[in-house]
Write an enzyme that holds these catalytic residues in place. Structure first.
Site, PDB file in Angstrom:
ATOM      1  N   SER A  96      13.572  49.492   6.388  1.00  0.00           N
ATOM      2  CA  SER A  96      14.365  49.610   7.616  1.00  0.00           C
ATOM      3  C   SER A  96      15.404  50.697   7.393  1.00  0.00           C
ATOM      4  O   SER A  96      16.355  50.516   6.627  1.00  0.00           O
ATOM      5  CB  SER A  96      15.050  48.278   7.948  1.00  0.00           C
ATOM      6  OG  SER A  96      14.097  47.290   8.254  1.00  0.00           O
ATOM      7  N   LYS A 171      13.142  48.312  15.357  1.00  0.00           N
ATOM      8  CA  LYS A 171      13.670  47.443  14.306  1.00  0.00           C
ATOM      9  C   LYS A 171      15.180  47.308  14.430  1.00  0.00           C
ATOM     10  O   LYS A 171      15.743  46.230  14.220  1.00  0.00           O
ATOM     11  CB  LYS A 171      13.308  47.977  12.924  1.00  0.00           C
ATOM     12  CG  LYS A 171      13.857  47.142  11.758  1.00  0.00           C
ATOM     13  CD  LYS A 171      13.366  45.688  11.807  1.00  0.00           C
ATOM     14  CE  LYS A 171      14.034  44.794  10.766  1.00  0.00           C
ATOM     15  NZ  LYS A 171      13.633  45.075   9.391  1.00  0.00           N
ATOM     16  N   LYS A 239      23.852  46.966   6.490  1.00  0.00           N
ATOM     17  CA  LYS A 239      23.300  48.318   6.586  1.00  0.00           C
ATOM     18  C   LYS A 239      22.599  48.528   7.924  1.00  0.00           C
ATOM     19  O   LYS A 239      22.780  49.541   8.601  1.00  0.00           O
ATOM     20  CB  LYS A 239      22.342  48.547   5.415  1.00  0.00           C
ATOM     21  CG  LYS A 239      21.624  49.888   5.419  1.00  0.00           C
ATOM     22  CD  LYS A 239      20.222  49.797   5.989  1.00  0.00           C
ATOM     23  CE  LYS A 239      19.315  48.871   5.204  1.00  0.00           C
ATOM     24  NZ  LYS A 239      17.934  48.860   5.744  1.00  0.00           N
TER      25      LYS A 239
END
Length: 292
Positions: A96, A171, A239
């Site tokens: 990701s 995502k 993140k």
């Protein structure tokens, strides 16, 4: 069946590699720590001594590493995927990362004769173990079609969502929804416990109505048990929410709930809780109400 190289045998990458072995693929894995390589070998895979060694005979290369700089590190340079994989190799990045980085690296891949797909996954460690991940894929439609046998070995809901970078954009949206849901569930359980409600019964009935969700199904019991063993670490969700807020700003859209939860997650990481499962947001929800 394909020769598949898996770079990154962590919480997600190792069970994905094992499921590829079970599906009949020849799987070679590389990881910075030897223990994960040994586990793959015990499951019928092969360990590699370097990225170059892992990808030299691969039809498909899967990368599953934590962040944008990590992906760049494993694909670029003399020892990376692009320099050592054969031309025509499919590269599936299941990490990701930032959508703009995914697009740039896909261009680099094409220039090197590699066929790129950005294919981040959702479903957590259990989804990886069970082979039922949701996979959102960006890239060329023909490359997506050619990757089906490999993707089907690790996922259940697999959708081509557009050109390169699109998978990472979807995502990011996924991580926004999950984070807000975890925070809402955390607050709801604190509320229920404050009133002495049978929380097991409450979550059962809530799960059968409009409030039901996979977040409730997978994280509710962990919160009740105060069990925050990592399936997906807060540090990684931190993140991802950074990707969400930066990309939203670039697109000129507001994500007020997402931004608020992003600050809560950042606070937990800053206080040393980054290794907890992202359901650990419940810990902060408890503390803010003076409860344990």
């Amino acid at each position: 069946m394909s020769n598949v190289a898996v770079i990154g045998l962590g919480i997600m990458g190792l069970p994905m590699a094992v499921n590829l072995v079970k599906a009949g693929h020849t799987v070679t894995g590389y990881n910075r720590s030897q223990g994960a390589i040994d586990k793959l070998a015990a499951a019928g895979g092969r360990g590699a001594t370097s990225i170059a060694d892992a990808v030299k005979d691969a039809d498909v290369v899967i990368t599953m590493v934590p962040d944008s700089p990590d992906v760049e590190a494993v694909v670029s340079g003399a020892d990376g995927v692009f320099a050592n994989a054969a031309k025509g190799t499919l590269w599936i990045d299941a990490s990701s990362i930032r959508p703009d980085v995914a697009k740039r690296l896909s261009d680099d891949a094409v220039a090197a004769g590699i066929r790129p797909l950005d294919a981040p996954v959702s479903g957590g460690e259990q989804g990886a173990i069970d082979g039922v991940l949701s996979i959102m894929v960006g890239g060329d439609a023909k490359d997506f079609a050619d990757a089906q046998d490999v993707l089907n070995a690790v996922g259940k809901t697999i959708v081509h969502v557009g050109p390169s970078g699109s998978g990472q954009t979807v995502k990011a949206a996924n991580q926004l929804i999950v984070a807000v849901n975890i925070q809402a569930l955390s607050e709801a359980i604190v509320f229920l416990e404050a009133y002495g409600v049978d929380t097991d019964a409450a979550l059962k009935v809530l799960g059968g109505g409009l409030a039901g969700s996979k977040v409730l199904d997978q994280k509710g019991a962990k919160m009740l048990a105060r069990n925050f063993d990592p399936g997906f670490r807060l540090a990684l969700h931190n993140k991802d929410l950074g990707i969400v807020t930066a990309a939203a700003r670039e697109a000129g859209v507001t994500v007020p709930l997402g931004s608020a939860v992003a600050q809560l997650v950042t606070s937990m990481v800053a206080q040393g809780d980054g290794a907890l499962d992202h359901s650990g947001l419940f810990k902060q929800a408890l503390a803010s109400s003076g409860r344990k």
